[in-house]
Design an enzyme around this catalytic site. Structure first.
Site, PDB file in Angstrom:
ATOM      1  CB  SER A 148      54.621 -38.789   7.592  1.00 25.85           C
ATOM      2  OG  SER A 148      53.600 -39.005   8.308  1.00 25.85           O
ATOM      3  CG  ASP A 313      47.915 -35.686   3.145  1.00 28.82           C
ATOM      4  OD1 ASP A 313      47.425 -36.179   4.659  1.00 28.82           O
ATOM      5  OD2 ASP A 313      49.605 -36.007   3.535  1.00 28.82           O
ATOM      6  CG  HIS A 346      49.032 -39.381   5.968  1.00 33.86           C
ATOM      7  ND1 HIS A 346      50.052 -37.956   5.226  1.00 33.86           N
ATOM      8  CD2 HIS A 346      50.213 -39.549   6.393  1.00 33.86           C
ATOM      9  CE1 HIS A 346      51.309 -38.062   5.390  1.00 33.86           C
ATOM     10  NE2 HIS A 346      51.742 -38.917   6.505  1.00 33.86           N
TER      11      HIS A 346
END
Lengths: 368, 197
Positions: A148, A313, A346
């Protein structure tokens, strides 16, 4: 072998000029290390954390129930194998877990930084991590790894310090945020800033705490980290009580879960850090920032890349990670790309998954 | 391990130090051989994560893309060779993919199992069953192969679409087949490899 966990604080006395033009004369970086640095100092790996992460990536402190945020990935015999690698995980500058940030006292004024703490960017983090590298007297990173927002830092490392990074792993990331991504961040920020206890950012000085706002921001964020499927599986429409109550108290399990996540988060996170982290995400756009220069920057790197995305995600879906892959392909860089089937959303990058862990393990075992 | 016949041929066709894209690269064996023998650089593409992981184990740069989505990630003429080794039968639109391969590669190499091989013909003719052979080991209901063809089919396909065949080679594992191949390639050849421009 044991994890050999060490928690330290590095006092960096080099002045850092931030992207905003502001400066910090000196600052602390709290970091944790695992494993042992080899005699040749050629096995150091940097772990970059995401929005709500910190330096405590692996292992468990005495008396603590929960282990570090990436404990399934880092450790003896795990994909990021501490029997072989010396792993370093810092708390980012502007964080709230020991590195200099808005919740620290400004030496110059003797007051909390609060609203006065400058906004820092991904590039600023990479520069501060470079100072940490020097502080540790390590010549280069064998690999920089992040998921991320952490993946964005890995990418930034390969651009900014090509000579100091041999391998780069970018997980569940994108080369920039979309309008939708920024929109979610803005709602999270508004939740905090509209809380009267935020006090324009100076709540510590006022002995207040914008808990309502921060917990709302976290609840919203949390929804975007999960997938519709995983929420369905975990909670469905399950009720806490057998019958509807016809009032606005918690009824559905998902409501209870989100409130719990919000409250838990408030107890160990700082609202200003949350604002700063989301802003840093919004600003990240190296392809636009560097323009044509990016090709020259990439031409200097001999770094080998691994990009990983997860099918469910929707914050940074596979096609967003592919934008990074395309940038690297356009510049003839050695890159591998794996798209992992997962319903975890995610947050899948933090979860155990056979194929994902195999990808990591196979790549990391062969780091050169 | 014995090297696949079409691999040996493809390796002989590829020049040293060239850039190669291998479509449907599986575990990356072809690229690994090419790296060792011809010092090539390049990437493999596969859509199966298990194969991706094996390729990474083989230290091949590998991309988890679906060939049916096209090759839009790559610029024109960015490779010396684009290889499609025994995967064309799994492609939804072979014509579209071949055009894409020609766009990004200076030369295209395609190999495929020959559906016209006598073992396939015999199974259909005498048993009345869909052929199952060593090159095509799947039964009709479990096969990923949706576009099988014979050597003659492929030559006509190239002609119809303006693909120029620069060289072709038909091989077989069987000794008698290899002896007869020059006589009736579409009957005795089990694998065909083509160089296309």
């Amino acid at each position: 072998m044991s994890l050999n966990i060490k928690t330290e604080t590095a006092r960096i006395d080099d002045e850092i000029k931030l992207s905003s033009g502001k400066k910090l004369m000196s600052y602390d970086i709290k970091y944790e290390t695992y494993g042992h640095l080899s005699d040749k100092k050629d096995n150091a790996v940097l772990i970059c954390h995401a929005l709500s992460g910190n330096h405590h990536a692996a292992g468990r402190y005495k008396g603590e129930e929960k282990s570090g945020w990436w404990d399934n990935m880092i450790g003896p015999g795990k994909p990021i194998n501490t029997d072989k690698l010396f792993v370093v995980c810092p708390n980012n500058l502007g964080g709230c877990h020991g590195s200099t940030g808005p919740n620290c006292i400004n030496d110059k004024t003797g007051e909390y930084f609060g609203s006065k703490f400058p906004i820092v960017t991904v590039s600023d983090w990479v520069n501060s991590q470079k100072s940490l590298l020097n502080h540790l007297n390590i010549p280069f990173w064998r690999c920089v790894i992040g998921g991320s927002l952490g993946g964005m830092q890995s990418l930034q490392w390969s651009l900014e310090y090509p000579e100091l990074i041999k391998n780069c792993i970018i997980i569940a990331a994108a080369p920039k945020l979309t309008a939708q991504n920024i929109a979610f961040n803005e709602v999270a920020r508004q939740a905090i800033m509209k809380d009267p206890d935020w006090c324009g950012g100076d709540y510590l000085k006022e002995k207040k705490s914008p808990d309502q706002g921060l917990s709302l921001a976290r609840m919203l964020g949390h929804i975007t980290y999960l997938s519709d499927d995983s929420m369905k599986k975990k909670f469905g429409r399950d009720l806490q009580q057998p019958n509807l109550k016809f009032n606005y108290e918690v009824e559905f399990e998902i409501e209870s879960y989100l409130r719990y996540q919000g409250t838990k988060f408030v107890s160990n996170f700082d609202a200003n850090t949350y604002l700063l982290m989301t802003k840093s995400l919004d600003y990240f756009d190296p392809i636009k920032d560097y323009g044509d220069k990016i090709q020259r920057m990439l031409s200097k790197t001999t770094c080998k890349f691994l990009v990983i995305s997860f099918t469910s995600d929707w914050r940074f879906p596979p096609h967003r990670s592919k934008e990074i892959v395309e940038l690297l392909l356009d510049n003839n860089k050695p890159v591998s790309y794996a798209e992992i089937n997962s319903s975890g959303g995610h947050d899948a990058f933090l979860m155990e998954n056979e194929n994902y862990f195999k990808t990591m393990d196979n790549f990391i075992k062969r780091l050169r | 391990m014995r090297v696949r016949d079409d691999f040996e041929l493809i390796i002989s066709w590829i020049e040293k130090d060239s850039r190669v894209l291998d479509l449907g690269c599986g575990d990356g064996s072809l690229l690994k051989l090419l790296k060792n023998k011809k010092n090539i650089t390049g990437y493999g593409i596969d859509n199966n994560i298990k194969q991706i992981n094996k390729s990474i184990e083989n230290e091949i740069n590998v991309l988890n893309f679906d060939l049916n989505d096209g090759l839009g990630e790559f610029k024109n003429d960015s490779f010396d060779y684009v290889v499609l080794a025994q995967s064309i039968q799994e492609i939804k639109d072979p014509k579209k993919l071949l055009n894409e391969m020609l766009r990004i590669g200076k030369e295209v190499i395609v190999s495929f199992p020959n559906m016209g091989h006598w073992t396939s013909r015999m199974q259909l003719f005498f048993k009345g069953r869909m052929p199952v052979t060593s090159e095509l080991p799947f039964r009709w209901h479990e096969t990923p192969n949706i576009h099988l063809c014979t050597i003659n089919d492929f030559i006509i396909f190239c002609g119809d679409n303006g693909f120029t065949i620069k060289e072709k080679s038909i091989t077989s594992r069987n000794f008698i087949d290899s002896y007869m191949i020059s006589l009736l390639p579409n009957f005795f050849g089990s694998v065909a490899s083509f160089r296309i421009e």
